[in-house]
Scaffold this motif. Structure first.
Motif, PDB file in Angstrom:
ATOM      1  N   SER A 166     120.316 -13.839 -26.719  1.00  0.00           N
ATOM      2  CA  SER A 166     121.299 -13.148 -25.877  1.00  0.00           C
ATOM      3  C   SER A 166     122.657 -13.840 -25.921  1.00  0.00           C
ATOM      4  O   SER A 166     123.683 -13.213 -25.680  1.00  0.00           O
ATOM      5  CB  SER A 166     120.806 -13.085 -24.421  1.00  0.00           C
ATOM      6  OG  SER A 166     120.527 -14.379 -23.927  1.00  0.00           O
ATOM      7  N   LYS A 167     122.635 -15.139 -26.251  1.00  0.00           N
ATOM      8  CA  LYS A 167     123.898 -15.875 -26.295  1.00  0.00           C
ATOM      9  C   LYS A 167     123.776 -17.060 -27.258  1.00  0.00           C
ATOM     10  O   LYS A 167     122.745 -17.731 -27.303  1.00  0.00           O
ATOM     11  CB  LYS A 167     124.271 -16.378 -24.905  1.00  0.00           C
ATOM     12  CG  LYS A 167     125.642 -17.044 -24.805  1.00  0.00           C
ATOM     13  CD  LYS A 167     125.910 -17.562 -23.394  1.00  0.00           C
ATOM     14  CE  LYS A 167     126.052 -16.425 -22.399  1.00  0.00           C
ATOM     15  NZ  LYS A 167     126.434 -16.926 -21.043  1.00  0.00           N
TER      16      LYS A 167
ATOM     17  N   GLN B  80     127.827 -13.164 -27.866  1.00  0.00           N
ATOM     18  CA  GLN B  80     126.963 -12.525 -26.872  1.00  0.00           C
ATOM     19  C   GLN B  80     126.335 -11.266 -27.471  1.00  0.00           C
ATOM     20  O   GLN B  80     127.036 -10.437 -28.055  1.00  0.00           O
ATOM     21  CB  GLN B  80     127.763 -12.197 -25.615  1.00  0.00           C
ATOM     22  CG  GLN B  80     128.354 -13.443 -24.955  1.00  0.00           C
ATOM     23  CD  GLN B  80     129.048 -13.148 -23.645  1.00  0.00           C
ATOM     24  OE1 GLN B  80     128.414 -13.022 -22.599  1.00  0.00           O
ATOM     25  NE2 GLN B  80     130.370 -13.022 -23.683  1.00  0.00           N
TER      26      GLN B  80
ATOM     27  N   SER C  77     123.955  -7.804 -27.155  1.00  0.00           N
ATOM     28  CA  SER C  77     123.542  -6.755 -26.217  1.00  0.00           C
ATOM     29  C   SER C  77     123.044  -5.544 -26.993  1.00  0.00           C
ATOM     30  O   SER C  77     123.128  -5.491 -28.225  1.00  0.00           O
ATOM     31  CB  SER C  77     124.710  -6.364 -25.304  1.00  0.00           C
ATOM     32  OG  SER C  77     125.778  -5.841 -26.070  1.00  0.00           O
TER      33      SER C  77
END
Length: 256
Positions: A217-218, A234, A236
């Motif tokens: 996710s990061k 990031q 998504s």
């Protein structure tokens, strides 16, 4: 005498039962270094047959904040395609990775341009950092030790590049023992000097054949030489996706 014989027989039965259980009980084996790296690759898109995500990249260097960039990334097996959606001037440009080769293309070019995965993109983030990761194929892995990272046991692995076309020459990779996902990485030059580090968060999930697959996710990348230089990636909108046969075809890279 009779009691003695019964005792001997009972002890023999217990020993036999114990030996049988020891043989039949399943053994828990520690995966080898290559298996650990292959499992961790899946948390970054490597080795998965059809996955898509959006990646938003921001950062800063000695001059201040860097322009944000956003890509939609499609990956399958050893191939990935990153298409820019932001900023508007870059929209539609594409980075195609076929195995260890990377190409840049857009509709206004007559043919794709060969580029390096090592080329910087935003801050210390390189072109290869936004593509799917296949460290298990690109690096020879050996186990160094097990140590804790933020209270979590981690395999510490030494990864040496198999050739000069990969993004980094050497990586010390920290992979969770219980989750088999990357926790952090240290990137080294050929001379053995560490020049940047990365820290990962794994808060996305994919459903792969009915099983939950953790997904990055990061990713925070820090330049260890120029401390003010960093990148934040990031992730998504992560989902499985089937792609057309020409999605990762070099001949289709410059299509409108």
């Amino acid at each position: 005498m009779q009691r003695y014989k019964k005792t001997v027989l009972l002890l023999a039965s217990l020993i036999l039962a114990s030996a049988t259980f020891a043989v039949s009980a399943p053994a828990t084996e520690t995966p080898n270094a290559t298996q650990i790296v292959a499992a961790s690759d899946r948390a970054r898109g490597g080795g998965l047959n059809g996955v898509q995500w959006t990646i938003d990249i921001t950062g800063q260097d000695s001059g201040g904040p860097i322009d944000r960039r956003t890509y939609v990334v499609r990956a399958s097996g050893d191939d990935s395609l990153a298409e820019a959606t932001y900023p508007p001037r870059e929209a539609g440009s594409r980075l195609l990775q076929n195995g260890r080769s990377m190409w840049f293309g857009k509709a206004t070019l007559t043919k794709p341009v060969s580029i390096s995965t090592r080329q910087k993109m935003v801050g210390p983030a390189s072109n290869g950092d936004i593509a799917s990761t296949n460290y298990a194929k690109d690096y020879d892995a050996t186990m160094l030790r097990i140590e804790q990272v933020n209270g979590e046991d981690a395999y510490v692995l030494n990864l040496l590049a198999k050739n000069k076309f990969v993004t980094y020459d050497r990586i010390v990779y920290y992979v969770s023992v219980s989750r088999l996902v990357p926790l952090k990485a240290e990137f080294y030059t050929v001379s053995g000097k560490i020049f940047k580090t990365a820290v990962f968060e794994m808060n996305n999930r994919l459903d792969i054949d009915g099983k939950a697959q953790p997904f990055v996710s990061k990713m925070s990348i820090q330049d260890t030489i120029e401390k003010s230089n960093y990148s934040l990636l990031q992730y998504s909108e992560v989902r499985t996706q089937q792609f057309g046969a020409d999605t990762f075809n070099l001949g289709s890279l410059n299509r409108p």
